[in-house]
Design an enzyme around this catalytic site. Structure first.
Site, short mmCIF file in Angstrom:
data_model
loop_
_atom_site.label_atom_id
_atom_site.label_comp_id
_atom_site.label_asym_id
_atom_site.label_seq_id
_atom_site.Cartn_x
_atom_site.Cartn_y
_atom_site.Cartn_z
N LYS A 241 0.85 -1.20 0.00
CA LYS A 241 0.00 0.00 0.00
C LYS A 241 0.88 1.25 0.00
O LYS A 241 0.64 2.20 -0.74
CB LYS A 241 -0.93 0.00 1.23
CG LYS A 241 -2.04 -1.03 1.12
CD LYS A 241 -2.89 -1.18 2.37
CE LYS A 241 -3.85 -2.35 2.16
NZ LYS A 241 -4.85 -2.53 3.21
N ASP B 26 -11.42 2.78 4.21
CA ASP B 26 -11.74 1.35 4.23
C ASP B 26 -13.25 1.11 4.10
O ASP B 26 -13.68 -0.02 3.81
CB ASP B 26 -11.32 0.77 5.60
CG ASP B 26 -10.10 -0.11 5.53
OD1 ASP B 26 -9.84 -0.69 4.47
OD2 ASP B 26 -9.41 -0.22 6.57
N GLN C 250 -4.95 -1.38 9.71
CA GLN C 250 -4.88 -2.71 9.10
C GLN C 250 -5.44 -3.76 10.06
O GLN C 250 -5.11 -3.76 11.25
CB GLN C 250 -3.41 -3.02 8.73
CG GLN C 250 -3.23 -4.29 7.91
CD GLN C 250 -3.73 -4.16 6.47
OE1 GLN C 250 -3.93 -3.07 5.93
NE2 GLN C 250 -3.95 -5.30 5.83
N1 LUD Z 1 -7.44 -4.51 6.78
C1 LUD Z 1 -7.39 -5.18 4.49
N2 LUD Z 1 -6.76 -6.69 6.19
C2 LUD Z 1 -6.58 -7.79 5.27
N3 LUD Z 1 -2.20 -9.60 -2.78
C3 LUD Z 1 -6.12 -6.06 2.60
C4 LUD Z 1 -5.01 -7.55 0.96
C5 LUD Z 1 -3.46 -6.82 -0.74
N4 LUD Z 1 -8.24 -2.41 7.33
C6 LUD Z 1 -7.96 -3.32 6.41
O1 LUD Z 1 -5.62 -4.99 2.27
O2 LUD Z 1 -8.28 -3.69 2.92
C7 LUD Z 1 -7.97 -3.94 4.11
N5 LUD Z 1 -8.23 -3.04 5.09
N6 LUD Z 1 -7.03 -6.17 3.58
N7 LUD Z 1 -5.87 -7.28 2.06
C8 LUD Z 1 -6.56 -8.30 2.81
C9 LUD Z 1 -7.25 -7.58 3.93
C10 LUD Z 1 -7.17 -5.45 5.84
C11 LUD Z 1 -4.83 -8.84 0.50
C12 LUD Z 1 -3.98 -9.10 -0.56
C13 LUD Z 1 -3.30 -8.10 -1.19
C14 LUD Z 1 -4.31 -6.55 0.31
C15 LUD Z 1 -2.33 -8.36 -2.32
O3 LUD Z 1 -1.68 -7.45 -2.78
C16 LUD Z 1 -1.29 -9.97 -3.82
C17 LUD Z 1 -2.06 -10.60 -4.97
O4 LUD Z 1 -3.15 -11.15 -4.74
O5 LUD Z 1 -1.56 -10.55 -6.10
C18 LUD Z 1 -0.28 -10.99 -3.31
C19 LUD Z 1 0.52 -10.49 -2.16
C20 LUD Z 1 1.53 -11.53 -1.67
O6 LUD Z 1 1.43 -11.94 -0.48
O7 LUD Z 1 2.40 -11.91 -2.44
#
Ligand code: LUD
Ligand code: NAP
Length: 284
Positions: free
Chosen positions: A53, A120, A97
């Protein structure tokens, strides 16, 4: 014939590049969109997501700041910090987060964030606005990102049977709300659902957000269905989704893991941050 793979990574890159124009316009007026992410504790997956992020927001000119707090931070300290950020005019978006360490009251923390900075979309005011179909307010990044993936893939949910597996506040519930708003006929399934397979068989659009590796099998899926795999599971050190690979043979479209929904979640966070900066400065 296999499913078309929905390339979330490149769609997210397109969204970021469109956003840059809006950020440049704000900068001409002397405004730099500001995002503060608060990370409590040292969960490795959360660290990865937060780093991503911060990196992507920096790349397009958002001023992003990560505040890292130790695992044993007191609830009152976190609330005090959020209140300071609520007052800070350089911070347009605040994200705490999740998950928080167990001793936190997550609902109270979410409610401490000013609804106008809640990029969010988790604050009850924003949740209520989503379900009441009221003013444009922030909706959670993952489901909004999925709606954008559908839109840019040319899938219009109107009149379709959409089945959402999972009912979390982060994904399942807001996903159902957005699909309903887009005129789909929506079913929400969860761990107590009887005959899940029969529901899945009926889905023209299937969204799976349960956190169970490769759970949905090809034999359950209606031929030609659009499949969105939200799952992020680490198995033997490798990432996989909630949908089995075999589903590719029957679906018309499917999102990969990684490279599907994940990058869209982050792109949508940047969009929400820019919207927050535009709104507080009366830029349309
Ligand atoms: N909390 C989120 N917790 C978890 N995957 C994310 C997420 C990027 N307050 C709050 O960001 O929106 C949120 N707000 N969340 N998540 C999950 C959840 C939170 C999950 C995956 C990814 C954000 C991401 O970039 C990559 C992909 O799918 O290509 C892979 C990343 C890797 O581990 O290699
Ligand atoms: P969560 O809070 O753990 O909730 C899981 C939901 O799935 C619950 O509603 C649960 O039902 C349901 N469920 C669990 N096992 C089931 C089963 N066998 N059959 C039917 N329903 C079942 O999950 P979440 O936060 O929504 O996350 C779900 C997955 O998506 C995780 O892998 C997470 O890492 C991933 N995720 C990815 C992104 C992204 O951007 N790619 C964003 C958020 C989450 P009950 O309510 O009955 O317990």
């Amino acid at each position: 014939m296999g499913a078309q793979i929905i390339d979330g990574k490149s769609i997210a890159a397109e969204i970021r590049s469109d956003l840059k124009v809006r950020i440049d316009r704000l900068k001409e007026k002397g405004i730099t969109p500001g995002l503060t992410v608060v990370l409590v504790g040292d969960d490795p997956a959360s660290q990865t997501y937060v780093r991503s992020k911060q990196r992507t927001s920096g790349e397009i000119g958002i001023n992003s700041n990560v505040i890292e707090l130790p695992e044993d931070t007191a609830q009152s300290e976190l609330i005090d910090l959020i209140e300071q950020l609520n007052q800070d005019d350089t911070v347009h978006g605040i994200l705490v987060q999740l998950p928080l360490p167990r001793h936190f009251d997550t609902d109270a923390v979410i409610q401490a964030v000013s609804p106008s900075k809640d990029v969010d979309g988790f604050h009850p005011i924003n949740v209520g606005n989503l379900w009441a179909g009221l003013a444009d307010s922030f909706a959670p990044c993952t489901p909004v990102g999925i709606m954008e993936l559908l839109r840019r893939t040319g899938v219009d949910p109107a009149g379709m049977n959409a089945v959402v597996i999972g009912r979390s506040n982060i994904v399942g519930k807001p996903m159902a709300g957005l699909l309903l708003k887009a005129n789909a006929t929506v079913t929400i399934c969860h761990s107590r659902t009887k005959d899940l397979e029969a529901h899945v068989k009926n889905a023209d659009i299937l969204i799976v957000a349960i956190g169970q590796p490769r759970f949905v099998k090809d034999s359950w899926v209606k031929p030609g269905a659009v499949i969105i795999d939200v799952g992020m599971n680490r198995v033997d050190g490798k990432l996989c989704g909630d949908v089995d690979e075999s589903v590719k043979k029957v679906a018309s479209h499917i999102t990969p893991v990684p490279g599907g929904v994940g990058p869209m979640t982050i792109a949508q966070l940047l969009v929400n941050t820019v919207i927050a900066a535009e709104r507080t400065n009366f830029v349309d």
